[in-house]
Every structure is written in structure tokens, then in C-alpha cells.
Design an enzyme around this catalytic site. Structure first.
Site, PDB file in Angstrom:
ATOM      1  N   SER A 121       0.819  -1.217   0.000  1.00  0.00           N
ATOM      2  CA  SER A 121       0.000   0.000   0.000  1.00  0.00           C
ATOM      3  C   SER A 121       0.846   1.258   0.000  1.00  0.00           C
ATOM      4  O   SER A 121       0.324   2.337  -0.246  1.00  0.00           O
ATOM      5  CB  SER A 121      -0.980   0.039   1.177  1.00  0.00           C
ATOM      6  N   HIS A 142      -3.551  -3.788  -5.510  1.00  0.00           N
ATOM      7  CA  HIS A 142      -3.790  -3.371  -4.126  1.00  0.00           C
ATOM      8  C   HIS A 142      -5.226  -3.625  -3.710  1.00  0.00           C
ATOM      9  O   HIS A 142      -6.149  -2.981  -4.191  1.00  0.00           O
ATOM     10  CB  HIS A 142      -3.439  -1.877  -3.994  1.00  0.00           C
ATOM     11  N   GLU A 154      -6.976  -1.839  -6.753  1.00  0.00           N
ATOM     12  CA  GLU A 154      -6.252  -0.910  -7.619  1.00  0.00           C
ATOM     13  C   GLU A 154      -5.188  -1.676  -8.393  1.00  0.00           C
ATOM     14  O   GLU A 154      -4.374  -2.390  -7.783  1.00  0.00           O
ATOM     15  CB  GLU A 154      -5.565   0.163  -6.772  1.00  0.00           C
ATOM     16  N   ASN A 192      -6.020   5.666  -1.096  1.00  0.00           N
ATOM     17  CA  ASN A 192      -5.368   6.268   0.075  1.00  0.00           C
ATOM     18  C   ASN A 192      -4.986   7.721  -0.171  1.00  0.00           C
ATOM     19  O   ASN A 192      -4.870   8.500   0.772  1.00  0.00           O
ATOM     20  CB  ASN A 192      -4.144   5.452   0.499  1.00  0.00           C
TER      21      ASN A 192
HETATM   22  P1  NAI Z   1       0.618  -9.738   7.885  1.00  0.00           P
HETATM   23  O1  NAI Z   1       1.701  -9.377   8.822  1.00  0.00           O
HETATM   24  O2  NAI Z   1      -0.721 -10.084   8.419  1.00  0.00           O
HETATM   25  O3  NAI Z   1       1.106 -10.985   6.992  1.00  0.00           O
HETATM   26  C1  NAI Z   1       2.336 -11.032   6.330  1.00  0.00           C
HETATM   27  C2  NAI Z   1       2.704 -12.496   6.125  1.00  0.00           C
HETATM   28  O4  NAI Z   1       3.811 -12.549   5.258  1.00  0.00           O
HETATM   29  C3  NAI Z   1       3.129 -13.214   7.409  1.00  0.00           C
HETATM   30  O5  NAI Z   1       2.411 -14.419   7.525  1.00  0.00           O
HETATM   31  C4  NAI Z   1       4.623 -13.467   7.214  1.00  0.00           C
HETATM   32  O6  NAI Z   1       5.060 -14.687   7.803  1.00  0.00           O
HETATM   33  C5  NAI Z   1       4.720 -13.538   5.715  1.00  0.00           C
HETATM   34  N1  NAI Z   1       6.039 -13.236   5.165  1.00  0.00           N
HETATM   35  C6  NAI Z   1       6.896 -12.254   5.556  1.00  0.00           C
HETATM   36  N2  NAI Z   1       7.985 -12.255   4.767  1.00  0.00           N
HETATM   37  C7  NAI Z   1       7.821 -13.257   3.857  1.00  0.00           C
HETATM   38  C8  NAI Z   1       8.587 -13.737   2.773  1.00  0.00           C
HETATM   39  N3  NAI Z   1       9.763 -13.195   2.454  1.00  0.00           N
HETATM   40  N4  NAI Z   1       8.086 -14.764   2.041  1.00  0.00           N
HETATM   41  C9  NAI Z   1       6.901 -15.314   2.345  1.00  0.00           C
HETATM   42  N5  NAI Z   1       6.130 -14.900   3.380  1.00  0.00           N
HETATM   43  C10 NAI Z   1       6.584 -13.872   4.117  1.00  0.00           C
HETATM   44  O7  NAI Z   1       0.541  -8.545   6.829  1.00  0.00           O
HETATM   45  P2  NAI Z   1      -0.737  -8.007   6.005  1.00  0.00           P
HETATM   46  O8  NAI Z   1      -1.470  -7.035   6.847  1.00  0.00           O
HETATM   47  O9  NAI Z   1      -1.452  -9.152   5.414  1.00  0.00           O
HETATM   48  O10 NAI Z   1      -0.025  -7.144   4.869  1.00  0.00           O
HETATM   49  C11 NAI Z   1       0.629  -7.755   3.784  1.00  0.00           C
HETATM   50  C12 NAI Z   1       0.881  -6.732   2.701  1.00  0.00           C
HETATM   51  O11 NAI Z   1      -0.358  -6.145   2.290  1.00  0.00           O
HETATM   52  C13 NAI Z   1       1.771  -5.566   3.105  1.00  0.00           C
HETATM   53  O12 NAI Z   1       2.531  -5.179   1.997  1.00  0.00           O
HETATM   54  C14 NAI Z   1       0.753  -4.492   3.481  1.00  0.00           C
HETATM   55  O13 NAI Z   1       1.277  -3.199   3.368  1.00  0.00           O
HETATM   56  C15 NAI Z   1      -0.324  -4.732   2.448  1.00  0.00           C
HETATM   57  N6  NAI Z   1      -1.674  -4.268   2.793  1.00  0.00           N
HETATM   58  C16 NAI Z   1      -2.186  -4.461   4.052  1.00  0.00           C
HETATM   59  C17 NAI Z   1      -3.488  -4.048   4.354  1.00  0.00           C
HETATM   60  C18 NAI Z   1      -4.082  -4.288   5.693  1.00  0.00           C
HETATM   61  O14 NAI Z   1      -5.154  -3.712   5.983  1.00  0.00           O
HETATM   62  N7  NAI Z   1      -3.495  -5.089   6.551  1.00  0.00           N
HETATM   63  C19 NAI Z   1      -4.329  -3.381   3.337  1.00  0.00           C
HETATM   64  C20 NAI Z   1      -3.716  -3.319   2.021  1.00  0.00           C
HETATM   65  C21 NAI Z   1      -2.428  -3.713   1.790  1.00  0.00           C
END
Ligand code: NAI
Length: 506
Positions: A121, A142, A154, A192
Site C-alpha cells: 500500500s 492493491h 487498484e 489512500n
Molecule cells: P501480515 O503481517 O498479516 O502478513 C504477512 C505475512 O507474510 C506473514 O504471515 C509473514 O510470515 C509472511 N512473510 C513475511 N515475509 C515473507 C517472505 N519473504 N516470504 C513469504 N512470506 C513472508 O501482513 P498483512 O497485513 O497481510 O499485509 C501484507 C501486505 O499487504 C503488506 O505489503 C501491506 O502493506 C499490504 N496491505 C495491508 C493491508 C491491511 O489492511 N493489513 C491493506 C492493504 C495492503
């Protein structure tokens, strides 16, 4: 390659990865999930399977549909098992170096035709793509949380992304039942970016001591129709998370004053006043329940008061009706009256009194937006006499309607917040970050606003929005209120803010 029944890889089984797995499995694709943490992909799959089963139990989908969707979800032990995917969407930790490494590794194992998409994001898509040999097949995709319910995504082309990649991702999203909008690789992409105005202007209103937190929230809900007030939303998201986004978008836009974050935020983050998750933010919480302030009772009405209503008031007749209801004596001239009631756009009460030679101690202003029948906002000058203030509140609340009393502010509260939102959307259109239709749909679906921002500007009136911004700017001297040329031109021409530029070439 047929759009349906593709194989989609999802890397990262956290909040977003899970939602993306569910969306595409239910849309008929084979979905493979991989996570670097042991068991995380399996846990993500189990979580999604549980949701799909519950959905069938509640009768939202048939048992057969649920079984088919569940059968399409697979778990990978190693990244290399994603080799056969047509598209891989990453939703790993928000860290540029991690995403660059991941895409490099994926590029080495996947087919030349495969697409690599990032759910980031806040990172720059072109920077993630720069680590790849073939950046033309890399794009942002996104989604919003929760993915299956937030029906917009997006598609963000980086500087070298091919049109085919953008079209392919757009089709994939649309066939899963979501609205795909295309946004330029600019800070905050579309949603955003468009959402900045709501928080930053509400914080500005708070900084200026115009109203308190519950009053600003209540006004924006009742008078403007937002589902939640800006401070309620900040408490829901967590001020640590929102604070970072505010600062990052401001920095990435090279300190554009429209996005300037508020100095009210860092001390609250330091103090742990993060919102619901810490039990206290702008509000206190008992469990899930927000403690509501006790509303003040309206003062008793004063019969026989001499009241002058500005003939220029938008709702002159309606205010007259309220005055008669409280047995006021209506005056033809401001001079002999005890209470002066005025209405205007964009100015503050003091400025209006000085410009029109009215006594600021006896004058109150009523916001013409959204109209007395929907909500009543009463604005005071710094020198208002307390008995005049009380009489004005009693008069406006005479038929039992709630009245919000605010301090002097150019554009009241609702006018300035809405004008800011319209102006930012107009500038998104001006910069070609997204098309007018995409702006409107993405804001409604991604932010839940009752209207698209440019259509909202049309409802208020383009020239009126322009005048509000010009007057706030004149009063504050703050360049954050400078109108976007997109808005000024359409207001000057008297055309809808939704009007796109005519193509330069036939
Ligand atoms: P999260 O922390 O819930 O999950 C991330 C997952 O990725 C974890 O299970 C972790 O073990 C895994 N991970 C980390 N490094 C890794 C790698 N190198 N290879 C494979 N797995 C790996 O994070 P979340 O909230 O799901 O966010 C994920 C992405 O989505 C980020 O880029 C965030 O900015 C984006 N995002 C998040 C939103 C939200 O509301 N949480 C909304 C829109 C986008």
C-alpha cells in the site's frame, strides 16, 4: 491463456493473503499459498476453509460450491512450488528489500509469461519492479481489508509495466466480482490518496479549536453522511498505523501542504493512545464499546427576543419559521435587534460581520450545508455575548432538532472538510493519476463515502466549492487550500466536475 481457472500463487498468509486466497478460490481459480513462516500457509488455508464452510452453513453459498472452492486451495512448502502459477500476488511484510528479493526469486522459477503483482500500500511499484529482469510483467494489485467484502482493487502499473499486464490483472479482478481501477504509481495510489482530506482537515479543525473530537465526528456523520467520523476511524485503524501513512504520503509527495500531517498525532502515539486496540484513543473503550459523551441540554427559549435574519441567508424563510416558533420579534434592521443570524459559504463569522458592518457580539452564523432540515451547526464569533449564544441555540433547537455549536472557522466544519476532499479528488484527476470514473467508484467502494468526491462537489456546486477554498485560503494563508486547476476551470466554465478533458487527438 483463459482468464478463468488460472493458477494463482499467493505469497504471505497473513491478513491480506488470506483474503486474496479466499477471493480467487471462490472465483474459480486454483490458488496456492506460500508463507516463509512454518505452518503459516497451512494456517491461512485452514482459516479460509473455515470461513467458506461457515458461509455455506449460513446458506450464502451451496455446500457443493463451498466444497469446490475448498478443493481449489493448496499449500506450498517451498517457493519453487509456485513455478506453474500464471499470476503470483505477494502480500508479505511491507519492506522494499524483502519484496525485491522475493520477486527476483520468483522470476527465476516462473514462466516468462507469468505476472508478478504486489499488494503493497505504500511502496513504489517501479522500485519493486526495478529488481526484476522483466519489469513489464510486474504491477501493483492493491486490495483492501477485508478483501472479499471490499469490492475494489487498484491495478498499479510501474513505469515499465506493459499494458497487457494491466489488462490481464484488471480482467482477473473483474471476473472475481471486484471493481478494478487503474491508478498511477504515485503515493497512496488512488484510494489512500483520495482519503487524505478527511483526516487531515478534521485534525486541522481540531487544532484550531473549532470543535472537540465527538462534535467533529458527529457533524461529519449527521451533516455529511459519513458512516464513521474521522476520529472514530482513526481509533479503529490505530493511530500508529494511520500516523505512519499520513507521514509517508506527505514525505512521498515532497511535502505537499495538502497532506501535511498534524502535530497533534505524535504525542498521542508516544503515549499509547492508539485507539480501540489500546483501550483508549480519541475515545475511551470498554471492551468493544465506545464511551459516548453526554449531550448538553439546549438552554430554555427566550420569548419576545428581537431577532434579525440576514436577507442574504440561504434559508431565510426556514430560520424565520424557527424564530416565530420561539415567539421572537422579527426585525427589519440589524441595528435594533438583540440577535443577528447570518448564513454564508467559506467565510468565518468574524469576517462576515466585519465585511457587512454587523455587531459581532450579537451575531451567530448557521451553516447552510447540508440544510436546516438535516442538521444545524451554529458558529460563534470570539466576542459573542453568552446570553445571545444561549438564545440562538434555544431558537435553533426550538423544534427539538439537535444543534452543534462551534467556534469561528472559515467554512464551518462540513464545508471545509468536503471542499478539501473534492479538491484532492480534482487534483487526482488533474494529474491523471486515475480516470474520473475510477476515482468516483474507488472512493465509494474503498472508503465507503456516500458519494463519489467529484459528484459530491457537483451537488454542492463547483463554483461554491471553489469559493469556499478561496475564502479559507484567504483567511488562513495556508497553501493547502489552493484550488486545483481541474476544479477552478470547471467551476469557471460552469460545467460538471466529472467532465474529463477532451482528447487532444481525434
Ligand atoms: P501480515 O503481517 O498479516 O502478513 C504477512 C505475512 O507474510 C506473514 O504471515 C509473514 O510470515 C509472511 N512473510 C513475511 N515475509 C515473507 C517472505 N519473504 N516470504 C513469504 N512470506 C513472508 O501482513 P498483512 O497485513 O497481510 O499485509 C501484507 C501486505 O499487504 C503488506 O505489503 C501491506 O502493506 C499490504 N496491505 C495491508 C493491508 C491491511 O489492511 N493489513 C491493506 C492493504 C495492503
Amino acid at each position: 491463456m483463459h482468464a478463468y481457472n488460472r493458477t494463482i500463487g499467493v505469497v504471505g498468509g497473513g491478513t491480506m493473503g488470506r483474503g486474496i486466497v479466499q477471493l480467487f478460490a471462490q472465483a474459480g481459480h486454483r490458488v496456492l499459498c506460500y508463507d516463509i513462516a512454518a505452518d503459516a500457509a497451512q494456517k491461512a488455508a485452514d482459516f479460509v476453509i473455515g470461513l467458506i464452510r461457515r458461509s455455506a452453513e449460513k446458506g450464502r453459498i451451496t455446500a457443493a460450491e463451498a466444497q469446490a472452492s475448498i478443493g481449489r486451495i493448496g499449500v506450498c512448502e517451498a517457493l519453487s512450488e509456485l513455478a506453474a502459477c500464471d499470476v503470483v500476488i505477494e502480500a508479505v511484510v511491507e519492506d522494499l528489500a524483502v519484496k525485491i528479493d522475493l520477486f527476483r526469486a520468483l522470476e527465476n522459477i516462473m514462466a516468462e509469461s507469468a505476472i508478478l503483482a504486489s499488494n503493497t500500500s505504500s511502496l513504489v511499484i517501479s522500485e519493486i519492479a526495478a529488481g526484476c529482469r522483466r519489469p513489464e510483467r510486474v504491477a501493483g494489485l492493491h486490495f483492501f481489508n477485508p478483501v472479499p467484502l471490499m469490492k475494489v482493487a487498484e491495478v498499479v502499473p510501474g513505469a515499465r509495466t506493459s499494458t497487457a499486464t494491466v489488462e490481464s490483472l484488471g480482467t482477473l479482478v473483474a471476473q472475481a466480482g471486484h471493481r478494478a481501477v487503474v491508478a498511477a504509481d504515485q503515493p497512496g495510489f488512488l484510494v489512500n490518496h483520495a482519503g487524505r482530506g478527511f483526516y487531515t482537515e478534521a485534525l486541522r479543525v481540531l487544532e484550531e479549536g473549532v470543535a472537540d473530537v465527538p462534535e467533529i465526528d458527529a457533524l461529519l456523520r449527521a451533516a455529511a453522511g459519513f458512516r464513521m467520523g474521522p476520529f472514530e476511524l482513526l481509533d479503529l485503524t490505530g493511530l500508529d498505523v494511520s500516523g505512519k501513512v499520513m507521514t509517508s504520503i506527505y514525505e512521498q509527495f515532497q511535502h505537499e501542504p495538502r497532506f501535511r500531517p498534524s502535530s497533534l498525532v505524535p504525542p498521542r502515539i508516544a503515549a499509547g493512545l492508539l485507539g480501540r486496540k489500546s483501550g483508549q484513543g480519541w475515545y475511551r473503550y470498554e471492551g468493544e464499546r465506545k464511551q459516548e459523551p453526554v449531550p448538553l441540554a439546549a438552554p430554555p427559549p427566550r420569548s419576545g427576543m428581537r431577532v434579525w435574519i440576514d436577507p442574504a441567508a440561504d434559508e431565510h424563510a426556514a430560520i424565520q419559521g424557527l424564530a416565530r416558533r420561539s415567539n421572537a420579534e422579527l426585525c427589519d434592521a440589524a441595528d435594533g435587534a438583540e440577535l443577528l443570524i447570518v448564513q454564508f459559504w467559506g467565510q468565518d463569522a468574524t469576517g462576515y460581520c466585519v465585511e457587512h458592518g454587523l455587531d459581532a457580539r450579537r451575531c451567530v452564523a448557521v451553516d447552510p450545508l447540508p440544510g436546516l432540515s438535516r442538521h444545524r451547526t451554529l458558529m460563534l464569533t470570539p466576542v459573542i455575548m453568552p446570553e445571545t449564544r444561549d438564545a440562538a441555540v434555544a431558537l435553533l433547537a426550538g423544534d427539538g432538532a439537535p444543534v452543534t455549536v462551534i467556534n469561528d472557522s472559515p467554512g464551518f466544519v462540513v464545508q471545509r472538510v468536503l471542499a478539501t476532499i473534492v479538491n484532492i479528488a480534482a487534483n487526482i484527476a488533474q494529474r491523471g493519476i486515475a480516470s474520473v470514473l475510477d476515482i468516483e467508484d474507488a472512493v465509494k467502494l474503498g472508503l465507503g463515502y456516500p458519494h463519489g468526491p467529484l459528484a459530491w462537489g457537483d451537488r454542492i456546486g463547483g463554483s461554491r466549492v471553489l469559493a469556499i477554498l478561496q475564502k479559507i485560503r484567504a483567511r488562513t494563508g495556508d497553501p493547502r487550500y489552493r484550488p486545483s486547476p481541474w476544479l477552478s476551470r470547471r467551476a469557471e466554465l460552469g460545467i460538471s466536475l466529472l467532465t474529463p478533458d477532451v482528447a487532444r487527438r481525434p
